[in-house]
Design an enzyme around this catalytic site. Structure first.
Site, PDB file in Angstrom:
ATOM      1  N   SER A 141     -13.190   2.438   3.470  1.00  0.00           N
ATOM      2  CA  SER A 141     -14.595   2.326   3.882  1.00  0.00           C
ATOM      3  C   SER A 141     -14.965   0.936   4.375  1.00  0.00           C
ATOM      4  O   SER A 141     -15.776   0.791   5.279  1.00  0.00           O
ATOM      5  CB  SER A 141     -15.503   2.711   2.714  1.00  0.00           C
ATOM      6  N   GLN A 144      -9.468  -1.761   7.187  1.00  0.00           N
ATOM      7  CA  GLN A 144      -8.220  -1.028   7.381  1.00  0.00           C
ATOM      8  C   GLN A 144      -7.064  -2.015   7.486  1.00  0.00           C
ATOM      9  O   GLN A 144      -7.262  -3.195   7.766  1.00  0.00           O
ATOM     10  CB  GLN A 144      -8.281  -0.101   8.585  1.00  0.00           C
ATOM     11  N   ASP A 294      -8.513  -1.828 -10.829  1.00  0.00           N
ATOM     12  CA  ASP A 294      -8.457  -0.570 -10.056  1.00  0.00           C
ATOM     13  C   ASP A 294      -7.019  -0.055 -10.054  1.00  0.00           C
ATOM     14  O   ASP A 294      -6.295  -0.185  -9.070  1.00  0.00           O
ATOM     15  CB  ASP A 294      -8.950  -0.829  -8.631  1.00  0.00           C
TER      16      ASP A 294
END
Length: 561
Positions: A141, A144, A294
């Site tokens: 989002s 890239q 994460d």
């Protein structure tokens, strides 16, 4: 400047309409109606919305929210991912659904990649890189990633921020803030979830995540922390090719940790890998005080028979010394089944409300521990236990540190990976060597000496500052500048109701005055006539009738009569 504000306001309204349309599609028309936003959509859309609400009843509210966030785009996907770390606020079904949100979106054009890179470094891409692949290896989002080769022939990956993503996210956050305030105003039962606070927290986190220099700094720190462990690979940062919107890292070649079939084909012992991942996380927690926040499978690669690589340090948890010690006590207490220790530590960690019933809380918490310890070791889940405590604490309005919530999410992710790699691996056992080492260090001579020095320094600072502060207070009192502010809490709703009541009373007085005035005009039979009656008298009655009907409508619509 005025034109710019009008343009931005127009863009906000257009995006707000788009958000409302998508929410209605997923069965949220009743909520849109409650927060008074149906005026922004057409009557046919309202009819469709009511129909969609009935059609979507088969799906749970949590599932519908996730589907809506996925359709609403990058900002809302990120918002859902952040909310998945807040089990203290959201019910369990929402947490599980938001953990499914995938940060995958279509890639943007290569010419935009080149443009962002060149704007960041004020040089052409040909001067910066020997080559860069047009096709991205991943698209998310915010940015890239492309494979590239530096001018000196090093294989790298270059992470490039989406053009105008900052403006898009700022726009969406301002709309989210507006929606949160409406929800708080018109849906009082939502206040326990703190919608405004959720959006503010999200805004702070996402802005940090968009600064790639911060991510680069964390990557460098983790690389330095693990430099003595050959089992852990952290990519090197190429600082000459890194800026706020561009991040360049050493290219990692490996197998995604959840690709079990490929790992086994390559002769990798998945049991060893599961032990390494757990040990690395707990070393980060108990030794370094900084952990990867994460731990989903896309951020961990297996690069050798006994080596793993971590990537993407956009979300990082930080623990101070006190929190590390509390966590060490928790993990040791879980293994030793020390109920009293666990209860004391959790009460010490939370910010307790003044009216908490401590005895009842302890009893409930220990009942929860009994059910946990009664299970076979293989069936226990540390993550689930921590999650249960956080939910229990939220019922008693005990506020927990955000870092603990993030660590709980990481442990749940770690347990999921562990079950995938080797079902018999137990996270609790893996934590023990690091937790016990920290506890032993806490009572060592060096730590005790440091505590003594810190205490002396605090008292020294306090004794130096106290006379100055007392002198300042006395000066203010002598010069009549000493003031005490009283803050009234919980009276906002009462003030709002008083405002509404006074407005209605004023409205009613005006209507009554019009009726009395019109009656006097007709009684004196003066002025121009209409149908044989004074025109001003008739006009006054008509206006009073319209205003009276409008006031009655408002009272009936409010439901308070």
């Amino acid at each position: 400047m005025t034109f710019l504000r009008i343009h931005l306001a127009y863009k906000n309204i257009q995006r707000l309409r788009q958000i409302i349309t998508i929410l209605i599609k997923h069965g949220f028309y009743p909520i849109i109606e409650r927060i008074h936003l149906t005026k922004l959509i057409s009557i046919p859309q309202r009819i469709v919305g009511k129909k969609a609400t009935i059609e979507q009843e088969a799906l749970s509210l949590a599932v519908r929210t996730r589907l809506a966030f996925e359709e609403l785009g990058p900002t809302f996907i990120k918002f859902g991912q952040i909310l998945s770390t807040r089990p203290d606020i959201l019910p369990e079904e929402f947490i599980k659904e938001f953990l499914k949100l995938q940060d995958e979106v279509p890639s943007f054009a290569f010419q935009d990649v080149v443009k962002v890179v060149e704007q960041e470094f004020k040089k052409s891409v040909k001067e910066l890189l020997r080559e860069i692949e047009e096709k991205p290896v991943a698209a998310a989002s915010i940015a890239q990633v492309h494979k590239a080769v530096t001018m000196d022939g090093k294989d790298v990956v270059i992470k490039v921020q989406r053009p105008d993503i900052e403006a898009i996210i700022d726009n969406d956050i301002s709309i989210l803030q507006y929606l949160a305030k409406l929800i708080v105003k018109y849906i009082p039962e939502s206040r326990s979830y703190d919608p405004v606070g959720m959006v503010e927290e999200f805004g702070g986190i996402i802005k940090k995540e968009m600064d790639f220099t911060l991510e680069a700094s964390y990557t460098e720190r983790f690389r330095k922390n693990h430099s003595d462990d050959p089992r852990v690979l952290i990519p090197a940062v190429y600082w000459n090719l890194t800026g706020k919107k561009v991040l360049t890292l050493e290219r990692i070649i490996g197998i995604k940790i959840d690709n079990i079939e490929k790992l086994r084909e390559s002769g990798i012992d998945t049991e060893k890998i599961s032990h390494i991942v757990a040990e690395v996380l707990f070393r980060q927690v108990f030794e370094f005080g900084v952990f990867h926040g994460d731990l989903h499978s896309g951020n961990i690669f297996v690069t050798g028979p006994e080596q793993i690589a971590f990537v993407d340090f956009g979300i990082v948890g930080r623990l101070d010394r006190e929190m590390q010690e509390n966590l060490a006590d928790i993990f040791v207490g879980l293994v030793s089944e020390d109920y009293e220790l666990l209860t004391r530590v959790y009460l010490r960690m939370g910010i307790l409300p003044e009216d908490i019933d401590e005895a009842t809380f302890k009893r409930e918490y220990q009942d929860m521990l009994f059910s946990y310890f009664g299970k076979p070791f293989k069936r226990t889940s540390v993550g689930e236990l921590l999650m249960s405590y956080i939910r229990l604490a939220s019922r008693y309005r005990i506020r927990m540190p955000r870092e603990l919530l993030l660590l709980d999410k990481c442990i749940l992710e770690l347990e999921g990976l562990g079950r995938l790699l080797h079902p018999d691996v137990n996270v609790l056992v893996e934590s023990q060597q690091f937790a016990r080492r920290l506890i032993a260090k806490r009572f060592g001579p060096a730590a005790m000496m440091k505590d003594a020095v810190d205490t002396v320094m605090e008292y020294r600072t306090f004794t130096k500052a106290l006379p100055v502060q007392i002198s300042q207070i006395l000066k203010k009192m002598m010069s009549d500048k000493f003031t005490i502010d009283f803050v009234h809490r919980g009276l906002e709703d009462l003030m709002g109701e008083m405002d509404r009541s006074s407005n209605r009373l004023t409205f009613a007085i005006i209507v009554a005055a019009l009726i009395i005035g019109s009656s006097l005009v007709i009684a004196f039979d003066s002025g121009p006539k209409l149908f044989g009656y004074p025109f001003l008298g008739i006009l006054g009655f008509v206006v009073a009738g319209v205003l009276g009907l409008w006031l009655a409508f408002l009272i009936l619509r409010s439901g308070k009569f």
